[in-house]
Design an enzyme around this catalytic site. Structure first.
Site, PDB file in Angstrom:
ATOM      1  N   LEU A 154       0.839  -1.205   0.000  1.00 35.73           N
ATOM      2  CA  LEU A 154       0.000   0.000   0.000  1.00 35.73           C
ATOM      3  C   LEU A 154       0.875   1.256   0.000  1.00 35.73           C
ATOM      4  O   LEU A 154       0.734   2.133   0.835  1.00 35.73           O
ATOM      5  CB  LEU A 154      -0.944  -0.015   1.205  1.00 35.73           C
ATOM      6  CG  LEU A 154      -2.266   0.731   1.012  1.00 35.73           C
ATOM      7  CD1 LEU A 154      -3.119   0.054  -0.053  1.00 35.73           C
ATOM      8  CD2 LEU A 154      -3.047   0.818   2.317  1.00 35.73           C
ATOM      9  N   GLY A 155       1.785   1.287  -0.964  1.00 38.17           N
ATOM     10  CA  GLY A 155       2.589   2.483  -1.185  1.00 38.17           C
ATOM     11  C   GLY A 155       1.839   3.453  -2.074  1.00 38.17           C
ATOM     12  O   GLY A 155       0.606   3.482  -2.091  1.00 38.17           O
ATOM     13  N   SER A 176       1.005  -5.331   3.997  1.00 36.56           N
ATOM     14  CA  SER A 176       2.279  -4.635   3.806  1.00 36.56           C
ATOM     15  C   SER A 176       3.190  -5.014   4.963  1.00 36.56           C
ATOM     16  O   SER A 176       2.801  -5.796   5.832  1.00 36.56           O
ATOM     17  CB  SER A 176       2.070  -3.116   3.722  1.00 36.56           C
ATOM     18  OG  SER A 176       1.499  -2.641   4.921  1.00 36.56           O
ATOM     19  N   ARG A 177       4.392  -4.440   4.982  1.00 33.44           N
ATOM     20  CA  ARG A 177       5.343  -4.812   6.031  1.00 33.44           C
ATOM     21  C   ARG A 177       4.789  -4.516   7.425  1.00 33.44           C
ATOM     22  O   ARG A 177       5.089  -5.217   8.376  1.00 33.44           O
ATOM     23  CB  ARG A 177       6.664  -4.065   5.825  1.00 33.44           C
ATOM     24  CG  ARG A 177       7.550  -4.679   4.757  1.00 33.44           C
ATOM     25  CD  ARG A 177       8.739  -3.824   4.451  1.00 33.44           C
ATOM     26  NE  ARG A 177       8.337  -2.562   3.816  1.00 33.44           N
ATOM     27  CZ  ARG A 177       9.195  -1.681   3.317  1.00 33.44           C
ATOM     28  NH1 ARG A 177      10.489  -1.907   3.404  1.00 33.44           N
ATOM     29  NH2 ARG A 177       8.766  -0.577   2.747  1.00 33.44           N
ATOM     30  N   SER A 178       3.985  -3.466   7.506  1.00 28.99           N
ATOM     31  CA  SER A 178       3.373  -3.131   8.799  1.00 28.99           C
ATOM     32  C   SER A 178       2.028  -2.461   8.552  1.00 28.99           C
ATOM     33  O   SER A 178       1.736  -1.983   7.452  1.00 28.99           O
ATOM     34  CB  SER A 178       4.283  -2.193   9.595  1.00 28.99           C
ATOM     35  OG  SER A 178       4.539  -1.011   8.855  1.00 28.99           O
ATOM     36  N   ILE A 232       0.632  -5.765 -11.420  1.00 34.53           N
ATOM     37  CA  ILE A 232       1.262  -4.611 -12.070  1.00 34.53           C
ATOM     38  C   ILE A 232       2.562  -4.265 -11.341  1.00 34.53           C
ATOM     39  O   ILE A 232       3.081  -3.158 -11.503  1.00 34.53           O
ATOM     40  CB  ILE A 232       0.309  -3.388 -12.151  1.00 34.53           C
ATOM     41  CG1 ILE A 232      -0.392  -3.116 -10.821  1.00 34.53           C
ATOM     42  CG2 ILE A 232      -0.750  -3.602 -13.238  1.00 34.53           C
ATOM     43  CD1 ILE A 232       0.419  -2.426  -9.801  1.00 34.53           C
ATOM     44  N   ARG A 234       6.033  -6.647 -10.350  1.00 37.18           N
ATOM     45  CA  ARG A 234       7.105  -7.265 -11.124  1.00 37.18           C
ATOM     46  C   ARG A 234       6.772  -8.737 -11.315  1.00 37.18           C
ATOM     47  O   ARG A 234       6.114  -9.354 -10.475  1.00 37.18           O
ATOM     48  CB  ARG A 234       8.454  -7.134 -10.396  1.00 37.18           C
ATOM     49  CG  ARG A 234       9.024  -5.723 -10.388  1.00 37.18           C
ATOM     50  CD  ARG A 234       9.546  -5.329 -11.763  1.00 37.18           C
ATOM     51  NE  ARG A 234      10.235  -4.048 -11.753  1.00 37.18           N
ATOM     52  CZ  ARG A 234       9.658  -2.888 -12.024  1.00 37.18           C
ATOM     53  NH1 ARG A 234       8.350  -2.858 -12.298  1.00 37.18           N
ATOM     54  NH2 ARG A 234      10.352  -1.768 -12.029  1.00 37.18           N
ATOM     55  N   ASP A 258       0.591  -7.559 -16.285  1.00 38.90           N
ATOM     56  CA  ASP A 258       1.389  -6.590 -17.030  1.00 38.90           C
ATOM     57  C   ASP A 258       2.860  -6.977 -17.029  1.00 38.90           C
ATOM     58  O   ASP A 258       3.635  -6.461 -17.828  1.00 38.90           O
ATOM     59  CB  ASP A 258       1.232  -5.194 -16.407  1.00 38.90           C
ATOM     60  CG  ASP A 258       2.002  -4.122 -17.156  1.00 38.90           C
ATOM     61  OD1 ASP A 258       1.884  -4.071 -18.396  1.00 38.90           O
ATOM     62  OD2 ASP A 258       2.734  -3.341 -16.511  1.00 38.90           O
ATOM     63  N   GLU A 263      10.840 -11.397 -18.960  1.00 43.28           N
ATOM     64  CA  GLU A 263      10.375 -10.556 -20.075  1.00 43.28           C
ATOM     65  C   GLU A 263      11.478 -10.392 -21.123  1.00 43.28           C
ATOM     66  O   GLU A 263      12.650 -10.308 -20.777  1.00 43.28           O
ATOM     67  CB  GLU A 263       9.969  -9.177 -19.528  1.00 43.28           C
ATOM     68  CG  GLU A 263       8.785  -9.261 -18.583  1.00 43.28           C
ATOM     69  CD  GLU A 263       8.505  -7.962 -17.846  1.00 43.28           C
ATOM     70  OE1 GLU A 263       9.200  -6.957 -18.117  1.00 43.28           O
ATOM     71  OE2 GLU A 263       7.601  -7.950 -16.994  1.00 43.28           O
ATOM     72  N   HIS A 281       4.217  -5.151 -20.084  1.00 46.91           N
ATOM     73  CA  HIS A 281       4.890  -4.282 -19.110  1.00 46.91           C
ATOM     74  C   HIS A 281       4.729  -2.821 -19.558  1.00 46.91           C
ATOM     75  O   HIS A 281       5.695  -2.072 -19.702  1.00 46.91           O
ATOM     76  CB  HIS A 281       6.371  -4.633 -18.976  1.00 46.91           C
ATOM     77  CG  HIS A 281       6.977  -4.118 -17.702  1.00 46.91           C
ATOM     78  ND1 HIS A 281       8.002  -4.759 -17.049  1.00 46.91           N
ATOM     79  CD2 HIS A 281       6.690  -3.024 -16.941  1.00 46.91           C
ATOM     80  CE1 HIS A 281       8.341  -4.075 -15.962  1.00 46.91           C
ATOM     81  NE2 HIS A 281       7.555  -3.021 -15.878  1.00 46.91           N
TER      82      HIS A 281
END
Length: 315
Positions: A154-155, A176-178, A232, A234, A258, A263, A281
């Protein structure tokens, strides 16, 4: 300072506008044109003070070692997985990327993939073009509005996707991490729990050693036979072998992709599946965003060589 004398190595073909603007301002080396990369580096390594890379070819350990006068890596990408950040930090090499400018386009693409997968838009387009509509109506598809959406990461991009999905009346959960403060979204401490409580699972985190293969067989099985996976992030975020197997065996309902592990190679088993939508991509590839990314790459380089603060520093 005469910037046109500063050697800038462009690792691979990118936006032609970026290449032209770099060529105007600097002494541009086009790495992909070298018939022998090792010979090129032997002859020109002392001249290169900057590298411009992207999500496919950045500045990994071997390249950094070959460039003794390298001062900055300006990435035409938000992802940093193709840059050896540890080595850059050890040598005091500055690193920049292109965050924020591509957030909206990638989030838009995620929603586009979602709608195309659930509503089978690509298949329906072929149905009309091939004249099959004359023989009867297209099959019923699946609704997006109101579905349970789980987001891994959730960046900037994950948050932008969440806002768009909220507009469709979708309850949002995330991993997420936290846990993030002051959010109404439900947090799950494991990806398996997130997948088990989602109808749509979206991968939007950065690629690190911790997030490599974060979507594995357990996660796909938790998502279930009606669940949809959207990636979307990697390609290496997803165990591609397990994803292909889950799609073929009907253990998940569909996927919108994507990105892929190697790739531009894409598993051929995906080509015949109508419940899969494939992009190249290209989630951030609009004229507007790519131009803004190119301008940011150039602005970071100019700032560095004019001894001004970098616009988007990573290191």
């Amino acid at each position: 300072m005469a910037m046109e004398k500063i050697g800038v190595l462009m690792t691979c073909p990118m936006l032609s506008y970026l290449e032209k603007e770099l060529n105007k301002r600097f002494n541009l080396f086009r790495f992909w044109e070298a018939s022998s990369k090792s010979e090129f580096l032997t002859q020109n390594s002392d001249s290169v003070r900057a590298v411009v890379g992207n999500a496919f070819f950045g500045a990994e350990s071997e390249l950094i070692d070959a460039l003794p006068n390298l001062e900055i890596v300006s990435s035409y990408s938000v992802g940093l997985d193709k840059i050896d950040l540890v080595k850059c930090k050890e040598r005091g090499i500055r690193v920049t990327n292109t965050p924020d400018v591509l957030t909206d386009d990638v989030a838009d693409a995620a929603i586009g993939l979602l709608l195309a997968t659930l509503r089978r838009i690509c298949v329906a387009d072929g149905f009309v073009r091939s004249g099959l509509w004359k023989n009867g109506d297209f099959e019923l598809t699946s609704k997006f509005s109101g579905k349970l959406v789980g987001i891994i990461g959730l960046g900037r991009i994950g948050s932008a996707i969440a806002k768009r999905a909220e507009a469709f009346g979708c309850p949002i959960s995330y991993h997420s991490r936290s846990k993030k403060p002051n959010l109404n979204y439900k947090y799950y401490s494991t990806v398996v729990d997130l997948a088990a409580n989602s109808e749509i699972l979206i991968v939007a985190c950065a690629l690190t050693e911790e997030t490599r293969d974060i979507v594995n067989r357990k996660v796909l099985d938790a998502l279930g036979p009606k669940g949809i996976l959207i990636n979307i992030g990697r390609g290496a975020h997803v165990d591609e072998y397990e994803l292909v197997a889950a799609l073929i065996e009907g253990r998940i309902g569909g996927a919108g992709l994507d990105v892929y592990q190697t790739e531009p190679e894409v598993p051929e088993q995906l080509f015949g599946l109508e419940n899969v939508v494939l992009l190249s991509h290209a989630a951030s590839d609009t004229v507007e965003t790519c131009t803004a990314m190119a301008d940011l790459v150039i602005a970071n380089l100019e700032a560095h060589f004019l001894h001004k603060p970098l616009l988007t520093p990573v290191l």
